[in-house]
Design an enzyme around this catalytic site. Sequence first.
Site, short mmCIF file in Angstrom:
data_model
loop_
_atom_site.label_atom_id
_atom_site.label_comp_id
_atom_site.label_asym_id
_atom_site.label_seq_id
_atom_site.Cartn_x
_atom_site.Cartn_y
_atom_site.Cartn_z
N LYS A 318 0.82 -1.13 -0.05
CA LYS A 318 -0.14 0.03 0.01
C LYS A 318 0.86 1.21 -0.05
CE LYS A 318 -3.97 -2.11 2.11
NZ LYS A 318 -3.67 -3.19 2.34
N ASP A 321 3.26 7.73 -1.01
CA ASP A 321 4.29 8.60 -0.88
C ASP A 321 4.71 9.18 -2.21
OD1 ASP A 321 6.03 10.37 0.68
OD2 ASP A 321 6.35 8.92 2.36
#
Length: 485
Positions: A318, A321
């Site tokens: 997941k 950023d």
Amino acid sequence: MDECVERLLDVRALKFGSYKLRTGLVSPVYIDFREIFGCPDLLCQLSELIFKVSREAQYELVCGVPYTALPLATCISITHHLPMLVRRKEAKDYGTKRIVEGKFIPGQTCLIVEDVVTFGSSILETVSVLQQEGLKVTDAVVLLDRAQGGAERLASCGIRLWSVSTLPQILSSLRSRGRLDEDTVCKVLDFLAANQYESDSLANGSALPAKEQLGASEKIPRIVSAAALSYGQRSLLPTTSPFATRLLSLMEEKRTNVALAADVLSCADALALAEELGPEICMFKIHADALSGFDEGFHLRLVDIAKRHRFLLFEDRKFADIGSVVRRQYEGGVFRISHWAHVVTVHAVAGPGALLSLQEAYSSVDSGAFIVSEMSCQGSLAVGNYTQAAVEMAKGCRDFVAGFICTSRVTTDPSWVLVTPGVKFQEGDDGQGQQYLTPDEVIGRRGTDVIVVGRGIVNADDRLATAQAYRHAGWQAYEGRLAQS
């Protein structure tokens, strides 16, 4: 658009039930934007949304598709001082006998305004008329795209479609606000999936009803049921990504749509699980940072087991950023994910940068990513506009994105793979936010493709027999879906 959705339902511009369409099909939803004519404030608000969504388009004139879109185009024309054209459906046999009314110079560019797009036929008719007058048309804007292939059809004809909202997006919004029940949402999504415009690359769809059921000038688009295509057929579509092709082919050959979530604490336990249950699954999902004892030897042994038992390695990282950070997380550190994972997950929250960085970093041409568009935990914020934004984001990385993590059919495009976590034989929750759905609900009714089962198998007394039961249930639901369509 979210603030307008409930209002559209209240004024009956959105109707749910059973409605015969011009094509002869019986639809569980009917869009009738003529109902907003009696609500001037709503009409102006929606017209402004249409104008804003098409600001990147280049045009000098606007033209509403007759007749429902004419008030929308008129509001845009008056508010933003844009010259407007009116296209008649037929020329009069008196007066000027013009088919296009308004002042224009051949060579000018016109934006077409429409209320609803299904297969795009009305827009293409208007394009043809305007082009015969010497006008250029490169863009069209619509209030609501029913997501049945109209945008793709228009794109193939050189027309870019801008849409304020899509029908799946509106369904998601109404469901999250408690205005539509799950059964109605699934019924509409099933209808949309079963009635898609078929491009020339798909030759096995069914046809719409006979031409006499349509308007005289209406072309009959072929449609294909996404639910009616097998995993193997979908793997052959030209728009399917390399990893999705690999996964769909494997599922078809191995006859399993079960992904095992290795909800264990150590690498040793994960290896034992993979060795025991590998023959029953299509993917083995781990959270590398949640396993004790992780080292290079672990992922080398895991890769060997995956090759022998023919399943794919799924790191549920997941990523969320900026691109440069995501790339370092993927390629380096303790886990060196790029050296062993066939597919990873990416959140849409950080935008497309993470996807693009991962795409550049992938060493294998048939690896990929799933975008998290919905989550199986209670109170998740991945709903409505966020979900649809995630789907739109994927379109910019079609060679890399294999599909979506979701709990419903977030797209009707059969080239995407839909993966649903939180699957158990008994519906309910685990007391920590996880919501469970059954294999039949997920594959059969909601129309997704892969069931992710974790504790339902891992915590069973006989893990192998339980995995085989989930494999049978998932495949039976899939075959039942094919038979029904």
